[in-house]
Design a protein around this motif. Sequence first.
Motif, PDB file in Angstrom:
ATOM      1  N   GLU A 220       0.825  -1.198   0.000  1.00  0.00           N
ATOM      2  CA  GLU A 220       0.000   0.000   0.000  1.00  0.00           C
ATOM      3  C   GLU A 220       0.864   1.256   0.000  1.00  0.00           C
ATOM      4  O   GLU A 220       0.553   2.244  -0.695  1.00  0.00           O
ATOM      5  CB  GLU A 220      -0.925   0.001   1.217  1.00  0.00           C
ATOM      6  CG  GLU A 220      -1.845   1.210   1.328  1.00  0.00           C
ATOM      7  CD  GLU A 220      -2.749   1.368   0.133  1.00  0.00           C
ATOM      8  OE1 GLU A 220      -3.138   2.514  -0.166  1.00  0.00           O
ATOM      9  OE2 GLU A 220      -3.109   0.346  -0.504  1.00  0.00           O
ATOM     10  N   LYS A 221       1.945   1.233   0.747  1.00  0.00           N
ATOM     11  CA  LYS A 221       2.855   2.379   0.791  1.00  0.00           C
ATOM     12  C   LYS A 221       3.473   2.619  -0.582  1.00  0.00           C
ATOM     13  O   LYS A 221       3.598   3.768  -1.040  1.00  0.00           O
ATOM     14  CB  LYS A 221       3.943   2.139   1.836  1.00  0.00           C
ATOM     15  CG  LYS A 221       4.891   3.306   2.016  1.00  0.00           C
ATOM     16  CD  LYS A 221       5.897   3.022   3.122  1.00  0.00           C
ATOM     17  CE  LYS A 221       6.851   4.198   3.318  1.00  0.00           C
ATOM     18  NZ  LYS A 221       7.832   3.912   4.415  1.00  0.00           N
ATOM     19  N   LEU A 222       3.845   1.538  -1.270  1.00  0.00           N
ATOM     20  CA  LEU A 222       4.421   1.662  -2.601  1.00  0.00           C
ATOM     21  C   LEU A 222       3.392   2.158  -3.605  1.00  0.00           C
ATOM     22  O   LEU A 222       3.724   2.952  -4.507  1.00  0.00           O
ATOM     23  CB  LEU A 222       5.003   0.314  -3.042  1.00  0.00           C
ATOM     24  CG  LEU A 222       6.228  -0.177  -2.255  1.00  0.00           C
ATOM     25  CD1 LEU A 222       6.616  -1.577  -2.696  1.00  0.00           C
ATOM     26  CD2 LEU A 222       7.401   0.784  -2.429  1.00  0.00           C
ATOM     27  N   GLN A 225       3.088   5.717  -3.598  1.00  0.00           N
ATOM     28  CA  GLN A 225       4.227   6.360  -4.250  1.00  0.00           C
ATOM     29  C   GLN A 225       4.209   6.166  -5.754  1.00  0.00           C
ATOM     30  O   GLN A 225       5.158   6.496  -6.464  1.00  0.00           O
ATOM     31  CB  GLN A 225       5.528   5.830  -3.662  1.00  0.00           C
ATOM     32  CG  GLN A 225       5.716   6.137  -2.183  1.00  0.00           C
ATOM     33  CD  GLN A 225       6.947   5.480  -1.594  1.00  0.00           C
ATOM     34  OE1 GLN A 225       7.659   4.739  -2.265  1.00  0.00           O
ATOM     35  NE2 GLN A 225       7.206   5.759  -0.331  1.00  0.00           N
ATOM     36  N   GLY A 226       3.096   5.579  -6.278  1.00  0.00           N
ATOM     37  CA  GLY A 226       2.948   5.375  -7.703  1.00  0.00           C
ATOM     38  C   GLY A 226       3.558   4.106  -8.212  1.00  0.00           C
ATOM     39  O   GLY A 226       3.706   3.913  -9.431  1.00  0.00           O
ATOM     40  N   ILE A 227       3.922   3.198  -7.326  1.00  0.00           N
ATOM     41  CA  ILE A 227       4.520   1.924  -7.732  1.00  0.00           C
ATOM     42  C   ILE A 227       3.477   0.824  -7.567  1.00  0.00           C
ATOM     43  O   ILE A 227       3.042   0.542  -6.458  1.00  0.00           O
ATOM     44  CB  ILE A 227       5.769   1.583  -6.910  1.00  0.00           C
ATOM     45  CG1 ILE A 227       6.798   2.705  -7.007  1.00  0.00           C
ATOM     46  CG2 ILE A 227       6.366   0.248  -7.342  1.00  0.00           C
ATOM     47  CD1 ILE A 227       7.993   2.525  -6.092  1.00  0.00           C
ATOM     48  N   ASN A 228       3.051   0.227  -8.686  1.00  0.00           N
ATOM     49  CA  ASN A 228       2.043  -0.824  -8.656  1.00  0.00           C
ATOM     50  C   ASN A 228       2.734  -2.179  -8.796  1.00  0.00           C
ATOM     51  O   ASN A 228       3.189  -2.552  -9.893  1.00  0.00           O
ATOM     52  CB  ASN A 228       1.014  -0.624  -9.778  1.00  0.00           C
ATOM     53  CG  ASN A 228      -0.190  -1.539  -9.591  1.00  0.00           C
ATOM     54  OD1 ASN A 228      -0.100  -2.573  -8.923  1.00  0.00           O
ATOM     55  ND2 ASN A 228      -1.311  -1.182 -10.199  1.00  0.00           N
ATOM     56  N   LEU A 229       2.824  -2.901  -7.722  1.00  0.00           N
ATOM     57  CA  LEU A 229       3.518  -4.188  -7.748  1.00  0.00           C
ATOM     58  C   LEU A 229       2.765  -5.221  -8.561  1.00  0.00           C
ATOM     59  O   LEU A 229       3.365  -6.185  -9.043  1.00  0.00           O
ATOM     60  CB  LEU A 229       3.720  -4.691  -6.316  1.00  0.00           C
ATOM     61  CG  LEU A 229       4.641  -3.829  -5.435  1.00  0.00           C
ATOM     62  CD1 LEU A 229       4.763  -4.448  -4.051  1.00  0.00           C
ATOM     63  CD2 LEU A 229       6.008  -3.666  -6.052  1.00  0.00           C
ATOM     64  N   ASP A 230       1.454  -5.045  -8.736  1.00  0.00           N
ATOM     65  CA  ASP A 230       0.695  -6.004  -9.522  1.00  0.00           C
ATOM     66  C   ASP A 230       1.051  -5.911 -11.002  1.00  0.00           C
ATOM     67  O   ASP A 230       0.859  -6.865 -11.745  1.00  0.00           O
ATOM     68  CB  ASP A 230      -0.806  -5.767  -9.330  1.00  0.00           C
ATOM     69  CG  ASP A 230      -1.234  -6.030  -7.891  1.00  0.00           C
ATOM     70  OD1 ASP A 230      -0.576  -6.856  -7.234  1.00  0.00           O
ATOM     71  OD2 ASP A 230      -2.212  -5.413  -7.445  1.00  0.00           O
TER      72      ASP A 230
END
Length: 230
Positions: A220-222, A225-230
């Motif tokens: 959620e923190k990422l 920050q605009g980082i989508n791990l999916d």
Amino acid sequence: MVAQVQIPTNNEVKFIPKPDVSNLITEDDTPVDNFGSEKQQRFLTNILYNVRKEQVFLACANVGIYYNIGQPPIVPDFFLSLDVTTPPNLWEKNHRCYLVWEFGKTPEVAIEIVSNKVGGELDEKLKIYQNMRVIYYVVFDPQKYLSEQVLRIFKLMGINYQETSETWLEGVNLGLTLWEGEFENFKGVWLRWCDENANLLLTGDESAQKAEKELQELKEKLRQQGINLD
């Protein structure tokens, strides 16, 4: 296997066979007395094997201890013995219970869970553990059968036990606390391990849940920050 005995007259070492254990009753298949005791026993062992993976010890529930040749065993609800290794073959006769002469020492901690008024936890069993030189003897009495004290801790001082209000067992680097919560879908007041600052030591399931929560929080923190791990 044999034990060494030093002969003082001529300094020779004589090998004496270890006691014959073929006739010892290592288990009698008697069930535990209730569901609560059974879960409490596993709760204590589960936590230690989860948090002390790198340490050498035995934490056992409802396993007999033979502490003196010719004497019947005592079967604590839980015991902890430090710096001993699990035998490679648990089914061998001399490895199926805790033989003090095999392990070379008595356990450091014994815990009894009171389930009635006739178990002898504060007299007969206390004397046995005292004579065995078990450093800490703990009586957990959740239903207050023996007194109004749910938790009683005895520490070996010299040759006798002295009751103590200190719940930090310094000799084994563990603390005990009463905790109200749920274990394996059963809610109640449990005896559980903690650290010196009274922080709870976690079960395997609790550790997994904590790790999953931390992972989701990181994701959620990422995302923020605009980082989508999916």
